[in-house]
Scaffold this active site. Structure first.
Site, PDB file in Angstrom:
ATOM      1  N   GLN A   1       6.349 -21.755  16.003  1.00 60.01           N
ATOM      2  CA  GLN A   1       5.703 -21.715  14.884  1.00 60.01           C
ATOM      3  C   GLN A   1       4.493 -22.385  14.687  1.00 60.01           C
ATOM      4  O   GLN A   1       3.994 -23.089  13.584  1.00 60.01           O
ATOM      5  CB  GLN A   1       6.602 -22.027  13.766  1.00 60.01           C
ATOM      6  CG  GLN A   1       7.728 -20.923  13.610  1.00 60.01           C
ATOM      7  CD  GLN A   1       8.753 -21.088  12.264  1.00 60.01           C
ATOM      8  OE1 GLN A   1       8.059 -20.715  11.050  1.00 60.01           O
ATOM      9  NE2 GLN A   1      10.010 -21.535  12.289  1.00 60.01           N
TER      10      GLN A   1
ATOM     11  N   ASP B   1       8.447 -34.533   9.283  1.00 54.17           N
ATOM     12  CA  ASP B   1       8.526 -32.871   9.147  1.00 54.17           C
ATOM     13  C   ASP B   1       7.418 -32.081   9.714  1.00 54.17           C
ATOM     14  O   ASP B   1       6.374 -32.699   9.911  1.00 54.17           O
ATOM     15  CB  ASP B   1       8.793 -32.785   8.064  1.00 54.17           C
ATOM     16  CG  ASP B   1       9.289 -31.437   7.551  1.00 54.17           C
ATOM     17  OD1 ASP B   1       9.952 -30.840   8.294  1.00 54.17           O
ATOM     18  OD2 ASP B   1       9.139 -30.915   6.404  1.00 54.17           O
ATOM     19  N   GLU B   2       7.781 -31.027  10.062  1.00 49.98           N
ATOM     20  CA  GLU B   2       6.471 -29.870  10.884  1.00 49.98           C
ATOM     21  C   GLU B   2       5.718 -30.542  11.941  1.00 49.98           C
ATOM     22  O   GLU B   2       4.606 -30.402  11.897  1.00 49.98           O
ATOM     23  CB  GLU B   2       5.733 -29.464   9.622  1.00 49.98           C
ATOM     24  CG  GLU B   2       6.473 -28.819   8.326  1.00 49.98           C
ATOM     25  CD  GLU B   2       7.078 -27.371   8.484  1.00 49.98           C
ATOM     26  OE1 GLU B   2       6.748 -27.106   9.852  1.00 49.98           O
ATOM     27  OE2 GLU B   2       7.527 -26.818   7.717  1.00 49.98           O
TER      28      GLU B   2
ATOM     29  N   LYS C   1      16.149 -26.719   8.940  1.00 48.28           N
ATOM     30  CA  LYS C   1      15.474 -28.084   9.364  1.00 48.28           C
ATOM     31  C   LYS C   1      15.412 -29.093   7.970  1.00 48.28           C
ATOM     32  O   LYS C   1      15.578 -30.210   8.366  1.00 48.28           O
ATOM     33  CB  LYS C   1      14.110 -27.686   9.885  1.00 48.28           C
ATOM     34  CG  LYS C   1      13.121 -27.396   9.046  1.00 48.28           C
ATOM     35  CD  LYS C   1      11.730 -27.441   9.793  1.00 48.28           C
ATOM     36  CE  LYS C   1      10.699 -26.937   8.612  1.00 48.28           C
ATOM     37  NZ  LYS C   1      10.572 -27.735   7.588  1.00 48.28           N
ATOM     38  N   THR C   2      14.901 -28.693   6.963  1.00 46.54           N
ATOM     39  CA  THR C   2      14.890 -29.446   5.961  1.00 46.54           C
ATOM     40  C   THR C   2      16.196 -30.112   5.484  1.00 46.54           C
ATOM     41  O   THR C   2      16.283 -31.295   5.370  1.00 46.54           O
ATOM     42  CB  THR C   2      14.083 -28.840   4.768  1.00 46.54           C
ATOM     43  OG1 THR C   2      12.936 -28.168   5.144  1.00 46.54           O
ATOM     44  CG2 THR C   2      13.887 -29.745   3.575  1.00 46.54           C
TER      45      THR C   2
ATOM     46  N   ARG D   1       9.760 -14.178   8.439  1.00 45.96           N
ATOM     47  CA  ARG D   1       9.976 -14.398   7.113  1.00 45.96           C
ATOM     48  C   ARG D   1      10.640 -13.164   6.670  1.00 45.96           C
ATOM     49  O   ARG D   1      11.302 -13.454   5.178  1.00 45.96           O
ATOM     50  CB  ARG D   1       8.492 -13.906   6.658  1.00 45.96           C
ATOM     51  CG  ARG D   1       7.402 -14.730   6.729  1.00 45.96           C
ATOM     52  CD  ARG D   1       7.698 -16.373   6.972  1.00 45.96           C
ATOM     53  NE  ARG D   1       8.066 -16.801   8.060  1.00 45.96           N
ATOM     54  CZ  ARG D   1       8.642 -17.950   8.184  1.00 45.96           C
ATOM     55  NH1 ARG D   1       9.171 -18.646   7.338  1.00 45.96           N
ATOM     56  NH2 ARG D   1       9.139 -18.488   9.620  1.00 45.96           N
TER      57      ARG D   1
END
Length: 690
Positions: free
Chosen positions: A248, A217-218, A33-34, A594
């Site tokens: 998330q 973002d996020e 995503k980043t 993770r």
């Protein structure tokens, strides 16, 4: 252009090349995503030709803002005279207020106060009002009000319960005071920005035209206030690109509202949705387990991750007798991994609640493993545990002034700083410890220097400690039960922001105390305290350390080896009235994703829980993820609302949920207090705003 787009997959390219209009990039865990967001920013500037000054990219941490800025600028071939504005929401608010706070008839030389300053102001207000209410509780509620766009007057109008009436009163005085002193707290950076944009149409239009391309973002972590600011910033266009993962969304306790991302296409018009579903982080089996689990959630946009790595390493299930067996098993296994050449930096152990770290730390200490506790405090260094230990130290050694001073006002006994200073001075002059001075001094002598209530409390304190001393000698196993019965330490932590965590930690310590006494027949209070001291004074870890942390702290991180412990009902998922089972499931999804290659899920047959050893049922998440086949593990559906939630109705405005009455079809009937009136409303007719 090839340089910018070359390393993207088809979905990432589609997101980057979509220029005008609202865009939701639904980015699963480990899907880049980043990379997609920073490439899109570079594409707008370097390929499309958008002036960097017309872009605004918002994120949540300074660290991620810096990383994204560097990555975007590295992709741009031309020299950028004015770099794009890429910052946190709060940094944007600060910049905006410096230029526009005069619209509120305030000077732009305002001072930003931190959490400590805020609490000091609140402490003085609470003292002046002669209220007995925890500062942390008040600070947290005021923060909730501001992030839900509730003014002091609205809070006063809607408050019904006495504690909320008091908070609303404090909020009004606090806000008047910081305005008078030209102070701005952290939440004001956004609340005042919203207020100015909302009340000044011409300014709002100019700012919206300036920032024609906005990215976030996020996005799943945004709250109501941030959503409303974004609506105002895009009032002159519809060019809002948000990146996030509904699966998330795990920060409801901070005010994050999952509705913002799940219903993005309803909140904004003509929305294009691009799903990033290729996971570059985790092996096939890990991705399959994560997918299988999260599909049990109903409130989500929906996507299906596929692993790009291809290899298949089975997800392991670790079944232990109790927490001591679990921590020792994991510690020994990790020790073997490190001896075989695995870097300890690539290993992490995750848990849902802080109290589980105690047994882990003991297991790691016994195996002499270096570890770091990320975004947390070591178990024996937590304030509530140090309070309990201080009581035990004073019980063992009445002359321990250091420990006595820590707990003399826990719970409150009305002994202020002036009285404490007198006590220390009088004890020193009489060559006695503080305890001895209180015990030996006649009541009439004490009344010459302290008021009657303080003297009664001091004498009662001495009597309680002496009674607990007798218990420690005659029946050490029952000491913590008697300590809680007489002192009621847990009461000190009621109404704090993290009350449940602190009480869980105290229960964990009580359980550990009993277990130690039961297993060691020759142990006494002195030996127990000595062992605690050794555990509390571990040398600082080296850089190469195993990471142990809560799942919340692990968000955004990745490790080759992941151990998730405590997968039992009531530990993970938590099962309390205020818990949203779907958010618990999202937390488990975050924990699983993770892991890059090796994932171990661990559960035990029994744990010390609420001060007693209890048989534990294995977590439903083990069945829902397909790791075990157990038809007895069922999905629990609950209302997404709970008592105390603030909601908004299109006619009645803002209100606070008083209770969840019953389920009617797919809805829940909610009893809501709308200030002057209580109404029973079906849940689909209101929206959560915190």
């Amino acid at each position: 252009m090839k340089t910018i787009l070359d390393n993207l997959n088809q979905s990432q390219k589609e997101a980057v090349e979509y220029i005008d209009g609202a865009l939701l990039i639904l980015a699963g865990a480990g899907t880049g995503k980043t990379k997609t967001l920073t490439t899109r920013l570079a594409y707008l500037i370097d390929v499309v030709g958008i002036d960097p000054k017309n872009t605004l990219t918002l994120t949540f941490t300074n660290k991620s803002a810096k990383e994204m800025r560097n990555r975007a600028l590295n992709l741009i071939n031309q020299d950028v005279i004015y770099p794009p504005l890429l910052c946190t929401f709060h940094k944007f608010g600060l910049i905006f207020l410096k230029f526009n706070i005069d619209k509120l008839k305030r000077e732009n030389d305002f001072v930003i106060i931190d959490t400590s300053d805020k609490k000091n102001l609140l402490k003085n207000i609470i003292k002046d009002l002669r209220l007995d209410i925890p500062i942390s509780f008040v600070a947290n509620e005021i923060s909730k009000y501001k992030n839900s766009i509730i003014t002091p007057n609205d809070a006063i109008k809607n408050a019904e319960l006495i504690e909320y009436k008091n908070v609303a009163k404090i909020y009004k005085i606090y806000q008047d005071e910081i305005i008078e002193k030209n102070l701005v707290d952290f939440d004001d950076l956004l609340m005042l920005t919203y207020q100015i944009l909302n009340e000044n149409p011409s300014l709002r239009a100019n700012i919206s035209r300036k920032y024609r391309y906005i990215m976030v973002d996020e996005y799943q972590d945004t709250n109501e206030l941030q959503l409303q600011i974004l609506k105002l910033l895009t009032s002159e266009h519809n060019n809002l690109c948000v990146v996030g993962d509904d699966d998330q969304s795990i920060y409801k306790f901070r005010g994050a509202n999952i509705k913002n991302i799940v219903e993005f296409d309803k909140i904004f018009k003509d929305v294009k949705i691009v799903k990033l579903e290729t996971n570059y982080r985790s092996s096939n089996q890990i991705v399959e387990v994560a997918n299988t689990l999260i599909e049990h959630n109903r409130y989500r946009v929906g996507k299906n991750l596929t692993s790009n790595r291809g290899e298949r390493v089975e997800v392991r299930l670790n079944h232990c007798i109790d927490e001591a067996h679990e921590s020792r098993f994991i510690a020994i296994e990790i020790k073997k991994l490190i001896q075989s050449g695995v870097s300890s930096d690539n290993i992490a152990v995750l848990y849902r609640i802080n109290s589980l770290s105690r047994s882990l730390e003991d297991g790691f200490n016994k195996e002499k493993l270096d570890y770091k506790l990320l975004a947390g405090v070591r178990f024996y260094e937590r304030a509530e545990i140090k309070d309990v230990i201080s009581y035990l130290r004073v019980i063992f050694n009445h002359n321990d002034d250091f420990s006595l001073l820590r707990i003399i006002n826990k719970p409150k006994r009305g002994i202020g700083k002036v009285s404490l200073d007198k006590l220390q001075r009088f004890a020193l002059n009489s060559n006695q410890s503080i305890f001895e001075y209180i015990k030996d001094s006649h009541t009439d002598i004490l009344l010459q220097n302290f008021n009657k209530k303080i003297v009664e409390n001091l004498k009662e304190f001495v009597s309680d400690i002496e009674e607990l001393k007798r218990v420690s000698i005659n029946n050490l196993y029952t000491l913590t039960d008697k300590l809680e019965e007489i002192i009621n330490i847990k009461e000190c932590y009621n109404k704090l922001m993290d009350t449940d965590n602190k009480i869980d930690n105290i229960d964990e310590f009580y359980g550990y105390f009993k277990d130690t006494i039961r297993k060691s027949l020759d142990i006494d209070l002195e030996k127990f305290l000595d062992n605690i001291s050794l555990s509390s004074e571990q040398d600082k870890t080296n850089n190469g350390s195993i990471t142990i942390m809560t799942i919340h702290a692990s968000k955004g991180l990745e490790f080759d080896y992941i151990y998730v412990i405590g997968l039992e009902e009531e530990f993970f998922p938590l099962l309390r009235e205020d818990i949203d089972i779907e958010e618990e499931r999202r937390l488990c999804y975050v924990a699983i994703t993770r892991a890059k290659t090796y994932l171990t899920l661990s559960y035990v047959d029994s744990r010390f829980y609420k001060g007693h050893r209890q048989y534990m049922k294995k977590s439903r998440f083990l069945g829902e993820s397909g790791v075990i086949k157990d038809t007895s593990l069922k999905v629990t559906t609950t209302s997404k609302y709970k008592k105390g939630d603030i909601v908004k109705h299109k006619i009645f405005g803002m209100g606070r949920v008083q209770s969840v009455l019953n389920k009617i079809g797919k809805d829940y009937k909610l009893r809501i207090n709308f200030g002057s009136q209580k109404r029973d409303i079906l849940s689909r007719f209101v929206e959560p705003i915190q």
